[in-house]
Design an enzyme around this catalytic site. Structure first.
Site, PDB file in Angstrom:
ATOM      1  N   LYS A  89       0.868  -1.177   0.000  1.00 53.27           N
ATOM      2  CA  LYS A  89       0.000   0.000   0.000  1.00 53.27           C
ATOM      3  C   LYS A  89       0.903   1.225   0.000  1.00 53.27           C
ATOM      4  O   LYS A  89       1.730   1.401   0.891  1.00 53.27           O
ATOM      5  CB  LYS A  89      -0.891  -0.011   1.235  1.00 53.27           C
ATOM      6  CG  LYS A  89      -1.734   1.242   1.358  1.00 53.27           C
ATOM      7  CD  LYS A  89      -2.712   1.126   2.503  1.00 53.27           C
ATOM      8  CE  LYS A  89      -3.510   2.394   2.661  1.00 53.27           C
ATOM      9  NZ  LYS A  89      -4.490   2.281   3.754  1.00 53.27           N
TER      10      LYS A  89
ATOM     11  N   LYS B 189      -2.155  -1.514  -3.800  1.00 47.90           N
ATOM     12  CA  LYS B 189      -3.024  -0.335  -3.738  1.00 47.90           C
ATOM     13  C   LYS B 189      -2.198   0.934  -3.832  1.00 47.90           C
ATOM     14  O   LYS B 189      -1.221   1.054  -3.105  1.00 47.90           O
ATOM     15  CB  LYS B 189      -3.757  -0.373  -2.398  1.00 47.90           C
ATOM     16  CG  LYS B 189      -4.607   0.834  -2.125  1.00 47.90           C
ATOM     17  CD  LYS B 189      -5.199   0.731  -0.756  1.00 47.90           C
ATOM     18  CE  LYS B 189      -5.829   2.056  -0.414  1.00 47.90           C
ATOM     19  NZ  LYS B 189      -6.261   2.114   0.947  1.00 47.90           N
TER      20      LYS B 189
END
Ligand code: PBG
Length: 328
Positions: A194, A252
């Site tokens: 992320k 992400k």
């Protein structure tokens, strides 16, 4: 000319035979923003078509999606400021509106897959995913809070927990806490790679969860989320999450990180999820609103590109629209 690649593109039937990547509703996860109360429905201004809903609205939304074969949801709470504190106490109160909603959704739709986010930011007055102390985000001190949150979510019936905080060691710590509490069947979809991205803006606006403006509070999440310049580091995170017992690995954002998705797909055995985040969806919606792009064409092409890069699962604000297009 002996070789003419255009022969395999000559007709729709031939193109269908040679199509390499497929995108199905079953690959998609629809995010849901939950607010307390009843009859609440406010649109997220930067994400037209996405609403902050109270439980009654969420139940209708889930019902509509399930009827179109869209069965997976990731839910986020928009917690009023007065219920926030520095240690995210509200996150594991079994009577909080988020956990109560999860119970109601699973009771009404036992066949859906309900995914949570495990991080402190929606419940923390500081707006960080971990505990803030002396101007730092404290790693090991955050883990017991995240574990209490995870066990409370498993108890409420979530099928998959999504640790999104990027603290070190959290997957092993949470796996252990879940197993000890009797939730060995609850899965973990780890936010493995992320990035500290500029593309989470509409999400933070929807939840009012941005880091608090204060000189003692770090303004950004760069000491825990990954540097957008890095890719090899994603392999370190993926190896750790795998060893610690994750069931899915997530990348992400998605579109600016297709290379990371492809790398994890090639190097890891676990299913790969991609989070097509709020800012990425907002860009496309804005262009379509201006008449510069055609939504019904640009949206599926975008999702297909994420699949082609190697994502098994895509979390996207367009999931319901895609399902609708497929059923029409
Ligand atoms: C919170 C969280 C964020 C998103 C998902 N979980 C925001 C953040 O890390 O600041 C972003 C999702 C999106 O932008 O759609 N830990």
């Amino acid at each position: 000319m002996l070789i003419r690649p255009r022969r395999n593109r000559r007709s729709a039937a031939i193109r269908s035979l040679t199509q390499e990547t497929h995108l199905q509703v079953g690959h998609l996860v629809q995010p849901l923003f939950l607010v307390p109360g009843k009859g609440q429905r406010t649109e997220v201004s930067s994400l037209p078509g996405t609403f902050r809903l109270s439980l009654d609205g969420v139940l209708c939304e889930v019902e509509e999606c399930m009827a179109m074969g869209l069965r997976a949801f990731i839910m986020f709470p928009a917690v009023p400021d007065e219920w926030k504190d520095k240690v995210a106490t509200y996150s594991y109160n079994p009577e909080n509106f988020y956990l109560k909603a999860a119970r109601a959704i699973k009771e009404a739709f036992p066949n859906c897959c309900l995914i949570s986010d495990v991080a402190m930011d929606p419940y923390s007055i500081d707006g960080h995913d971990g505990l803030v102390g002396e101007g730092q985000i404290l790693n090991d001190e955050s883990l017991p809070i995240l574990a209490k949150m995870a066990v409370a979510q498993a108890e409420a019936g979530f099928d998959l927990l999504g640790p999104s905080d990027m603290m070190d060691g959290r997957i092993g710590y949470l796996r252990n806490a879940l197993d000890e509490a009797g939730y060995a069947a609850t899965g973990i979809m780890s936010y493995t790679a992320k990035y500290a991205s500029a593309f989470y803006g509409p999400f933070r606006a929807a939840l009012d969860s941005a880091p608090r403006e204060d000189e003692d509070i770090p303004k950004d999440k760069k000491t825990y989320q990954m540097n957008p310049a890095n890719v090899r580091e994603a392999l370190i995170e993926a190896d750790l999450d795998t060893e610690e017992g994750a069931d899915f690995l997530m990348v992400k954002p998605a579109l600016n990180y297709l290379d990371v998705i492809a790398l994890l797909k090639e190097n890891c055995e676990l299913p790969i999820a991609a989070y097509h985040v709020s800012g990425e969806c907002a860009m496309l919606l804005a262009a379509c609103k201006n008449g510069w792009l055609e939504y019904e064409q640009a949206m599926p092409e975008t999702l297909l590109s994420i699949r082609r890069a190697g994502a098994d699962v895509i979390i996207t604000y367009f999931a319901k629209d895609f399902a609708r297009m497929k059923t029409q």
